[in-house]
Design a protein around this motif. Structure first.
Motif, PDB file in Angstrom:
ATOM      1  N   GLU A   1      33.093  69.095  43.386  1.00 51.77           N
ATOM      2  CA  GLU A   1      33.618  67.859  43.965  1.00 51.77           C
ATOM      3  C   GLU A   1      32.485  66.879  44.248  1.00 51.77           C
ATOM      4  OE1 GLU A   1      35.411  67.028  48.247  1.00 51.77           O
ATOM      5  OE2 GLU A   1      36.763  68.239  46.988  1.00 51.77           O
ATOM      6  N   ARG A   2      32.522  65.739  43.561  1.00 51.17           N
ATOM      7  CA  ARG A   2      31.495  64.727  43.798  1.00 51.17           C
ATOM      8  C   ARG A   2      31.657  64.186  45.210  1.00 51.17           C
ATOM      9  NH1 ARG A   2      30.635  59.850  39.788  1.00 51.17           N
ATOM     10  NH2 ARG A   2      31.664  58.547  41.314  1.00 51.17           N
ATOM     11  N   ALA A   3      30.534  64.121  45.932  1.00 50.27           N
ATOM     12  CA  ALA A   3      30.616  63.761  47.347  1.00 50.27           C
ATOM     13  C   ALA A   3      29.606  62.708  47.776  1.00 50.27           C
ATOM     14  CB  ALA A   3      30.421  65.016  48.193  1.00 50.27           C
ATOM     15  N   TYR A   4      28.630  62.378  46.926  1.00 51.74           N
ATOM     16  CA  TYR A   4      27.535  61.537  47.395  1.00 51.74           C
ATOM     17  C   TYR A   4      26.912  60.793  46.225  1.00 51.74           C
ATOM     18  CZ  TYR A   4      22.992  60.428  49.552  1.00 51.74           C
ATOM     19  OH  TYR A   4      21.872  59.786  50.035  1.00 51.74           O
ATOM     20  N   ALA A   5      26.491  59.578  46.473  1.00 53.17           N
ATOM     21  CA  ALA A   5      25.732  58.798  45.496  1.00 53.17           C
ATOM     22  C   ALA A   5      24.590  58.118  46.235  1.00 53.17           C
ATOM     23  CB  ALA A   5      26.617  57.772  44.806  1.00 53.17           C
ATOM     24  N   GLU A   6      23.427  58.057  45.594  1.00 52.64           N
ATOM     25  CA  GLU A   6      22.273  57.379  46.182  1.00 52.64           C
ATOM     26  C   GLU A   6      21.599  56.538  45.107  1.00 52.64           C
ATOM     27  OE1 GLU A   6      18.088  58.230  48.557  1.00 52.64           O
ATOM     28  OE2 GLU A   6      19.555  59.830  48.379  1.00 52.64           O
ATOM     29  N   THR A   7      21.293  55.296  45.455  1.00 48.60           N
ATOM     30  CA  THR A   7      20.643  54.377  44.534  1.00 48.60           C
ATOM     31  C   THR A   7      19.226  54.103  45.022  1.00 48.60           C
ATOM     32  OG1 THR A   7      22.770  53.380  43.968  1.00 48.60           O
ATOM     33  CG2 THR A   7      20.790  52.094  43.468  1.00 48.60           C
ATOM     34  N   VAL A   8      18.251  54.249  44.112  1.00 49.49           N
ATOM     35  CA  VAL A   8      16.838  54.028  44.426  1.00 49.49           C
ATOM     36  C   VAL A   8      16.217  53.199  43.309  1.00 49.49           C
ATOM     37  CG1 VAL A   8      16.615  56.181  45.740  1.00 49.49           C
ATOM     38  CG2 VAL A   8      16.074  56.159  43.301  1.00 49.49           C
ATOM     39  N   TRP A   9      15.058  52.599  43.582  1.00 46.17           N
ATOM     40  CA  TRP A   9      14.326  51.889  42.534  1.00 46.17           C
ATOM     41  C   TRP A   9      13.733  52.906  41.574  1.00 46.17           C
ATOM     42  CZ3 TRP A   9      15.593  47.151  42.052  1.00 46.17           C
ATOM     43  CH2 TRP A   9      15.965  46.404  43.174  1.00 46.17           C
ATOM     44  N   GLU A  10      13.926  52.692  40.296  1.00 42.96           N
ATOM     45  CA  GLU A  10      13.453  53.636  39.289  1.00 42.96           C
ATOM     46  C   GLU A  10      11.941  53.804  39.343  1.00 42.96           C
ATOM     47  OE1 GLU A  10      13.350  56.277  35.956  1.00 42.96           O
ATOM     48  OE2 GLU A  10      14.853  55.816  37.468  1.00 42.96           O
TER      49      GLU A  10
ATOM     50  N   GLU B   1      12.208  49.810  34.480  1.00 45.20           N
ATOM     51  CA  GLU B   1      11.776  50.544  35.682  1.00 45.20           C
ATOM     52  C   GLU B   1      11.844  49.712  36.957  1.00 45.20           C
ATOM     53  OE1 GLU B   1       8.259  48.624  33.739  1.00 45.20           O
ATOM     54  OE2 GLU B   1       9.809  49.984  33.003  1.00 45.20           O
ATOM     55  N   ASN B   2      12.057  48.410  36.827  1.00 46.80           N
ATOM     56  CA  ASN B   2      12.173  47.550  38.004  1.00 46.80           C
ATOM     57  C   ASN B   2      13.612  47.424  38.504  1.00 46.80           C
ATOM     58  OD1 ASN B   2       9.359  46.782  38.163  1.00 46.80           O
ATOM     59  ND2 ASN B   2       9.731  45.725  36.232  1.00 46.80           N
ATOM     60  N   ARG B   3      14.503  48.192  37.943  1.00 43.71           N
ATOM     61  CA  ARG B   3      15.915  48.160  38.327  1.00 43.71           C
ATOM     62  C   ARG B   3      16.298  49.487  39.001  1.00 43.71           C
ATOM     63  NH1 ARG B   3      17.965  43.963  39.175  1.00 43.71           N
ATOM     64  NH2 ARG B   3      19.994  44.741  38.584  1.00 43.71           N
ATOM     65  N   PRO B   4      17.407  49.494  39.705  1.00 42.63           N
ATOM     66  CA  PRO B   4      17.803  50.715  40.417  1.00 42.63           C
ATOM     67  C   PRO B   4      18.443  51.774  39.517  1.00 42.63           C
ATOM     68  CG  PRO B   4      19.339  48.927  40.888  1.00 42.63           C
ATOM     69  CD  PRO B   4      18.245  48.349  40.039  1.00 42.63           C
ATOM     70  N   THR B   5      18.331  53.003  39.987  1.00 43.24           N
ATOM     71  CA  THR B   5      18.970  54.165  39.364  1.00 43.24           C
ATOM     72  C   THR B   5      19.875  54.802  40.409  1.00 43.24           C
ATOM     73  OG1 THR B   5      17.068  54.576  37.936  1.00 43.24           O
ATOM     74  CG2 THR B   5      18.553  56.425  38.308  1.00 43.24           C
ATOM     75  N   THR B   6      21.060  55.224  39.993  1.00 41.87           N
ATOM     76  CA  THR B   6      21.994  55.882  40.911  1.00 41.87           C
ATOM     77  C   THR B   6      22.156  57.342  40.501  1.00 41.87           C
ATOM     78  OG1 THR B   6      23.174  53.810  41.302  1.00 41.87           O
ATOM     79  CG2 THR B   6      24.331  55.847  41.873  1.00 41.87           C
ATOM     80  N   TYR B   7      22.094  58.208  41.498  1.00 39.30           N
ATOM     81  CA  TYR B   7      22.277  59.650  41.304  1.00 39.30           C
ATOM     82  C   TYR B   7      23.571  60.070  41.989  1.00 39.30           C
ATOM     83  CZ  TYR B   7      17.398  59.519  39.965  1.00 39.30           C
ATOM     84  OH  TYR B   7      16.213  59.222  39.335  1.00 39.30           O
ATOM     85  N   TYR B   8      24.317  60.962  41.343  1.00 45.08           N
ATOM     86  CA  TYR B   8      25.573  61.467  41.882  1.00 45.08           C
ATOM     87  C   TYR B   8      25.417  62.948  42.184  1.00 45.08           C
ATOM     88  CZ  TYR B   8      26.990  57.132  39.695  1.00 45.08           C
ATOM     89  OH  TYR B   8      27.062  55.805  39.320  1.00 45.08           O
ATOM     90  N   CYS B   9      25.836  63.346  43.377  1.00 48.10           N
ATOM     91  CA  CYS B   9      25.714  64.735  43.816  1.00 48.10           C
ATOM     92  C   CYS B   9      27.091  65.261  44.210  1.00 48.10           C
ATOM     93  CB  CYS B   9      24.785  64.835  45.024  1.00 48.10           C
ATOM     94  SG  CYS B   9      23.112  64.222  44.726  1.00 48.10           S
TER      95      CYS B   9
END
Length: 191
Positions: A39-48, A70-78
């Motif tokens: 079950e996907r529960a979390y997302a976090e966006t950081v600068w690449e 690399e100057n744009r954000p990346t989002t991770y899903y957990c």
């Protein structure tokens, strides 16, 4: 956005398959069904260019998206993993040594999922990963049938785990216009 995957494995069916394969064992009289759910529960966006993410407690990576350089954000899903509606415990490992991003390739050790990624700089910068082993009722959960996705253009993609899967690997070649692939494996438990 909440995404739920479920799959039911019958211990009796698994035992019957083992019997037919070995012809020396018989299925237990009272086999219980095992229900697995990611079950996907979390997302976090950081600068690449300077992003370090570790999934929250007892969660593993289930996806990633990135648009731009690399100057744009990346989002991770957990997400959480549940077996018979009981949360699986995630035991974190250490960070891997850094690899040059433009020619990086990493696959988690057997039966371990990715739980973090740390990248600094551009395509010549370093990328590290963090893995974890999963446990349910004191026994290690297996991650089986690893498979790679097709190639994504790094600067414009989103990837998400399939049914009852978690992320177990990633490769990248080139700069932000280069190709990225992900490995996902299926969560299984043999009681």
């Amino acid at each position: 956005m909440k995404k739920t995957y479920t799959k039911v494995f019958s211990a009796a069916v698994m035992a019957a398959a083992a019997v037919s394969a070995t012809a020396t064992m018989s299925a237990p009289a009272s086999a219980a069904a095992v229900t697995i759910r990611v079950e996907r529960a979390y997302a976090e966006t950081v600068w690449e260019w300077n992003g370090q993410v570790t999934c929250p407690t007892n969660q593993v990576l289930t996806g990633r998206s990135h648009v731009g350089d690399e100057n744009r954000p990346t989002t991770y899903y957990c997400g959480f993993v549940f077996i018979n509606d009981e949360q699986v415990q995630v035991h974190l490992g250490d960070w891997t040594p850094g690899q040059t991003e433009s020619r990086s390739s990493y696959i988690a050790p057997p039966d371990q999922a990715l739980v973090g990624r740390w990248h600094t700089g551009d395509e010549n910068g370093k990328t590290s990963y963090r893995t974890a082993a999963l446990y349910w009722q004191g026994r290690q959960v297996r991650l089986t049938s690893p498979a790679w996705t097709g190639e994504y253009k790094e600067s414009n993609h989103i990837t998400e785990a399939g049914y009852n899967q978690v992320m177990t690997g990633r490769t990248h070649s080139g700069d932000e216009n280069g190709k990225t692939r992900y490995q996902y494996a299926t969560v299984t438990f043999e009681g």
